[in-house]
Design a protein around this motif. Structure first.
Motif, PDB file in Angstrom:
ATOM      1  N   TYR A 102       0.673  -1.382  -0.090  1.00 28.15           N
ATOM      2  CA  TYR A 102       0.076   0.236   0.226  1.00 28.15           C
ATOM      3  C   TYR A 102       0.773   1.281   0.051  1.00 28.15           C
ATOM      4  O   TYR A 102       0.607   2.353  -0.495  1.00 28.15           O
ATOM      5  N   ASN A 103       1.911   1.523   0.551  1.00 30.54           N
ATOM      6  CA  ASN A 103       3.321   2.478   0.403  1.00 30.54           C
ATOM      7  C   ASN A 103       3.228   2.790  -0.638  1.00 30.54           C
ATOM      8  O   ASN A 103       3.785   3.774  -0.869  1.00 30.54           O
ATOM      9  N   PHE A 104       3.433   1.824  -1.741  1.00 34.57           N
ATOM     10  CA  PHE A 104       3.756   1.631  -2.998  1.00 34.57           C
ATOM     11  C   PHE A 104       2.727   2.139  -3.782  1.00 34.57           C
ATOM     12  O   PHE A 104       3.103   3.336  -4.801  1.00 34.57           O
ATOM     13  N   GLU A 105       2.038   1.920  -3.691  1.00 36.59           N
ATOM     14  CA  GLU A 105       0.263   1.748  -4.290  1.00 36.59           C
ATOM     15  C   GLU A 105      -0.243   3.653  -4.388  1.00 36.59           C
ATOM     16  O   GLU A 105      -0.066   4.511  -4.846  1.00 36.59           O
ATOM     17  N   LYS A 106       0.457   3.790  -3.142  1.00 35.69           N
ATOM     18  CA  LYS A 106      -0.036   5.272  -2.473  1.00 35.69           C
ATOM     19  C   LYS A 106       1.081   6.452  -3.725  1.00 35.69           C
ATOM     20  O   LYS A 106       0.805   7.434  -3.631  1.00 35.69           O
ATOM     21  N   GLN A 107       1.810   5.983  -3.877  1.00 38.51           N
ATOM     22  CA  GLN A 107       3.598   6.401  -4.263  1.00 38.51           C
ATOM     23  C   GLN A 107       2.709   6.388  -6.140  1.00 38.51           C
ATOM     24  O   GLN A 107       3.333   6.296  -6.972  1.00 38.51           O
ATOM     25  N   GLN A 108       1.792   5.555  -6.763  1.00 41.47           N
ATOM     26  CA  GLN A 108       0.575   5.485  -7.784  1.00 41.47           C
ATOM     27  C   GLN A 108       2.230   3.773  -8.583  1.00 41.47           C
ATOM     28  O   GLN A 108       2.616   4.105  -9.407  1.00 41.47           O
ATOM     29  N   LEU A 109       3.030   3.907  -8.090  1.00 39.29           N
ATOM     30  CA  LEU A 109       3.988   2.407  -7.858  1.00 39.29           C
ATOM     31  C   LEU A 109       2.737   1.572  -7.636  1.00 39.29           C
ATOM     32  O   LEU A 109       3.501   0.117  -7.161  1.00 39.29           O
ATOM     33  N   GLN A 110       1.322   0.683  -8.880  1.00 42.62           N
ATOM     34  CA  GLN A 110       1.004  -0.022  -9.167  1.00 42.62           C
ATOM     35  C   GLN A 110       2.057  -1.497  -9.262  1.00 42.62           C
ATOM     36  O   GLN A 110       1.183  -2.308  -8.122  1.00 42.62           O
ATOM     37  N   GLU A 111       2.702  -1.217  -9.840  1.00 45.16           N
ATOM     38  CA  GLU A 111       3.187  -2.941  -9.799  1.00 45.16           C
ATOM     39  C   GLU A 111       4.253  -3.659  -9.116  1.00 45.16           C
ATOM     40  O   GLU A 111       4.059  -4.644  -9.135  1.00 45.16           O
ATOM     41  N   ILE A 112       4.183  -2.519  -8.519  1.00 52.15           N
ATOM     42  CA  ILE A 112       5.777  -3.067  -6.873  1.00 52.15           C
ATOM     43  C   ILE A 112       4.664  -3.409  -6.493  1.00 52.15           C
ATOM     44  O   ILE A 112       4.751  -4.066  -4.876  1.00 52.15           O
ATOM     45  N   ALA A 113       3.247  -2.676  -5.553  1.00 49.78           N
ATOM     46  CA  ALA A 113       2.144  -2.883  -4.988  1.00 49.78           C
ATOM     47  C   ALA A 113       1.996  -4.144  -5.143  1.00 49.78           C
ATOM     48  O   ALA A 113       1.692  -5.019  -4.162  1.00 49.78           O
ATOM     49  N   ASN A 114       1.874  -4.313  -6.413  1.00 41.40           N
ATOM     50  CA  ASN A 114       0.536  -5.647  -6.825  1.00 41.40           C
ATOM     51  C   ASN A 114       1.740  -7.097  -6.341  1.00 41.40           C
ATOM     52  O   ASN A 114       1.098  -8.081  -5.340  1.00 41.40           O
ATOM     53  N   SER A 115       3.003  -6.653  -6.807  1.00 39.41           N
ATOM     54  CA  SER A 115       4.122  -8.078  -6.331  1.00 39.41           C
ATOM     55  C   SER A 115       3.739  -8.071  -4.734  1.00 39.41           C
ATOM     56  O   SER A 115       4.363  -9.404  -4.560  1.00 39.41           O
ATOM     57  N   ASN A 116       3.968  -6.920  -3.826  1.00 40.79           N
ATOM     58  CA  ASN A 116       4.459  -6.815  -2.536  1.00 40.79           C
ATOM     59  C   ASN A 116       2.308  -7.271  -1.766  1.00 40.79           C
ATOM     60  O   ASN A 116       2.647  -8.536  -1.164  1.00 40.79           O
ATOM     61  N   TYR A 117       1.517  -7.842  -2.199  1.00 41.31           N
ATOM     62  CA  TYR A 117      -0.190  -7.859  -2.537  1.00 41.31           C
ATOM     63  C   TYR A 117       0.119  -9.654  -2.705  1.00 41.31           C
ATOM     64  O   TYR A 117      -0.140 -10.417  -1.825  1.00 41.31           O
ATOM     65  N   GLU A 118       0.676 -10.045  -3.646  1.00 33.87           N
ATOM     66  CA  GLU A 118       0.749 -11.272  -4.380  1.00 33.87           C
ATOM     67  C   GLU A 118       1.711 -12.222  -2.968  1.00 33.87           C
ATOM     68  O   GLU A 118       1.418 -13.020  -2.776  1.00 33.87           O
ATOM     69  N   LYS A 119       2.888 -11.465  -2.763  1.00 34.23           N
ATOM     70  CA  LYS A 119       4.201 -12.075  -1.162  1.00 34.23           C
ATOM     71  C   LYS A 119       2.985 -12.493   0.007  1.00 34.23           C
ATOM     72  O   LYS A 119       3.083 -13.386   0.455  1.00 34.23           O
ATOM     73  N   ALA A 120       1.809 -11.469  -0.185  1.00 36.84           N
ATOM     74  CA  ALA A 120       1.164 -11.403   2.047  1.00 36.84           C
ATOM     75  C   ALA A 120       0.376 -13.249   1.261  1.00 36.84           C
ATOM     76  O   ALA A 120      -0.065 -13.602   2.050  1.00 36.84           O
TER      77      ALA A 120
END
Length: 607
Positions: A102-120
């Motif tokens: 979510y910290n990356f999503e707030k920076q509009q870095l959606q791809e990196i955000a999704n990668s972390n969501y998938e890890k969770a």
């Protein structure tokens, strides 16, 4: 030795005091931080939350707020480093990847955000213990699809977990009601103890309109489940749904099936269903419920209770055999403490249906000798008061009502007695004392009494005389009293005087005034009692002509529709006025009933 004991207890006391102080200090700091946060003072909130987090690094509330403060002040790198450091120290805390994503999503870095969501999410295949936290974090961040995935993964990997309730709530937020109902039903399928909880939450989406989209979805979902996996609980939920929709006959079918399947002697649910149908004036299904209870009850008190309602239905439907039925019941059950409510009902019938108040008084005076509790005695005195008002013996009636108020303070019976005092005072023309009683009753815990109190209070305040100039309120009150006493012709004469006698009102009743509407509405109801239906319609039409936006408008339309439908057999006119409620008064309490009756008259198939 005493010294050692003293030192030991002193040390324990000091330790506990220090612990309590630390806990209180943390709570105060949290409230301070929350205050800063809600006021948008994120820098100040950051400092306090940072201190709280350092003391309790495993408190996800503190961590979540601290991260939010960093994000609101564009300190994303600090938040990222904090989370990465935590993950490096303890890689098992996989819920931290949601925060990081979510910290990356707030920076509009959606791809990196999704990668972390998938890890969770993927971590739940190895260890599902953090599923609750991960799912909840996704939900808090409005990442609802991911929240559902988290909960579903947890249930796939551990059949003992049950997150269907959380999943159902999320589908509700998304407006996907079919999936929501499926999840609620799956929750009950796994654990029957959730049945009442599901009824409570499903009721937020269910209305009393059987044609409502969510009602249809719930019914179809239940029926599909009942076919694929028959279960006692599906009949319970179907019965509950039909009762919500006021389809009491269909609810009874389900309840009979449940009764026979359970081989239980408990008839409480069917009795309660009958009461609900009776209160909603659905007398045929109510009668069927009570007949079933009477036929299957093993206890005499259950039979008496069922027959009490059967005789009430007989009275209200004007069954010519009512007197005979009363006598049969007294022969069967006798006159005594067990049949006090039956005796009170008989007195009411003698007074208001047969015009035999003297006989009713004797019945009630005998009933008092059987009472064994102050509540039974109060019920008898309440009815005695009603009979005395019918006979015009107001002061004696007020004594009985006042006794109940004093002896049973705060009870529902005492509140009912207070309303009777106000009503009797109104009939007598003592409007100030009536208002004093009604002011208190407007806050009554019993909704029906509170509503009646508000209606009568407004009638008085809207119409009472100003500067000693007659308003017609006294004559209206007298007309209502005469109607209460079944002196309908005299009541109509009193109403007629209001329109014609200049001794009462210099210019007679003026269209558009509140009392004009009240008087005509009362006149119409009396004319209906006398089966003078066309004259009643004329009175109601006069109110609409004078003011078609008045507070009585939907009441008037409904009464006109019912009169055309039930008494005059004029289908087109009935449809016209039901339709007015549907389109012109969509918030009316009559809406659902009007829609159902309109569809029936139109020839629609009502399932």
């Amino acid at each position: 030795m005493r010294c050692i004991v003293f030192i030991f207890f002193f040390s324990i006391s000091s330790f506990l005091t220090a612990q309590e102080f630390t806990q209180a200090s943390s709570e105060n700091d949290y409230f301070l931080a929350e205050s800063y946060y809600r006021q948008g003072e994120y820098e100040k909130a950051t400092q306090v939350y940072k201190g709280l987090y350092e003391k309790s690094p495993f408190n996800t509330t503190y961590l979540s707020r601290l991260l939010s403060c960093y994000q609101e002040t564009n300190q994303f790198l600090i938040a990222e480093n904090l989370l990465k450091d935590r993950i490096q120290k303890n890689a098992t805390q996989t819920y931290l990847y949601v925060f990081l994503g979510y910290n990356f999503e707030k920076q509009q870095l959606q791809e990196i955000a999704n990668s972390n969501y998938e890890k969770a999410l993927n971590s739940l295949d190895i260890n599902a213990s953090y599923a609750g936290i991960i799912g909840n974090l996704f939900k808090e961040y409005s990442l609802l699809d991911n929240a559902i995935l988290a909960y579903e993964k947890a249930m796939e990997n551990n059949e003992n977990t049950n997150y269907n309730f959380q999943i159902a709530q999320i589908y509700g937020e998304k407006g996907e009601f079919q999936k929501m109902f499926e999840s609620y039903i799956n929750l009950v399928d796994k654990n029957e103890s959730y049945l009442n909880l599901i009824q409570r939450y499903a009721s937020r989406y269910i209305t009393d309109d059987a044609e409502n989209e969510t009602n249809i979805l719930f019914r179809k979902t239940l029926l599909r489940k009942a076919v694929s996996n028959p279960k006692y609980e599906w009949n319970v939920l179907l019965s509950w749904l039909f009762a919500q929709q006021k389809e009491y006959g269909k609810a009874l079918v389900q309840e009979k099936a449940l009764y026979q399947r359970s081989q239980s002697s408990d008839l409480t649910t069917i009795f309660d269903l009958g009461k609900l149908a009776f209160e909603n004036k659905e007398y045929e299904p109510a009668k069927n419920c009570f007949v079933f209870v009477d036929e299957n009850a093993s206890l005499q008190e259950e039979k008496i209770d069922a027959n009490l309602y059967l005789i009430k239905i007989s009275v209200v439907t004007k069954n010519p055999e009512t007197e005979t039925l009363f006598q049969k019941l007294f022969t069967q059950f006798g006159k005594g403490a067990q049949t006090i409510e039956l005796q009170v009902e008989y007195a009411d019938y003698l007074t208001f249906s047969k015009n035999e108040p003297e006989k009713a008084t004797a019945i009630l005076e005998e009933a008092i000798t059987y009472s064994k509790s102050k509540f039974d005695e109060a019920r008898i005195k309440l009815k005695l008061g009603d009979v005395l008002v019918f006979r015009g013996q107001f002061n004696k009636a007020l004594i009985y009502f006042s006794q109940i108020q004093t002896q049973l303070k705060g009870s529902e019976l005492a509140q009912e007695a207070s309303f009777k005092v106000a009503q009797t005072s109104y009939f007598k023309g003592d409007f100030d004392w009536a208002k004093a009683q009604l002011k208190v009753l407007k806050g009554s815990t019993t909704q029906l009494i509170a509503n009646d109190a508000v209606d009568l209070f407004l009638k008085i305040t809207d119409n009472e005389p100003v500067d000693s100039i007659p308003s017609g309120l006294k004559q209206l009150a007298r007309s209502e009293l005469l109607s209460y006493q079944n002196k309908n012709n005299e009541a109509l004469e009193e109403i007629s005087k209001l329109f014609s006698s200049k001794e009462i009102l210099a210019n007679g009743l003026i269209p558009g005034e509140v009392i004009y509407d009240d008087v005509l509405y009362l006149q119409a109801k009396i004319l209906i009692k006398q089966e003078r239906y066309l004259e009643a319609i004329e009175s109601l039409e006069k109110i609409i002509v004078a003011d078609n936006q008045g507070f009585l408008t939907d009441d008037i339309y409904y009464l006109m529709a019912e009169t055309y439908n039930l008494n005059l057999n004029n289908v087109e006119k009935a449809k016209e006025y039901y339709q007015k409620i549907i389109f012109e008064h969509p918030s009316s309490i009559y809406l659902v009933d009007a829609r159902k009756k309109f569809r029936k008259l139109r020839g629609d198939s009502i399932n």
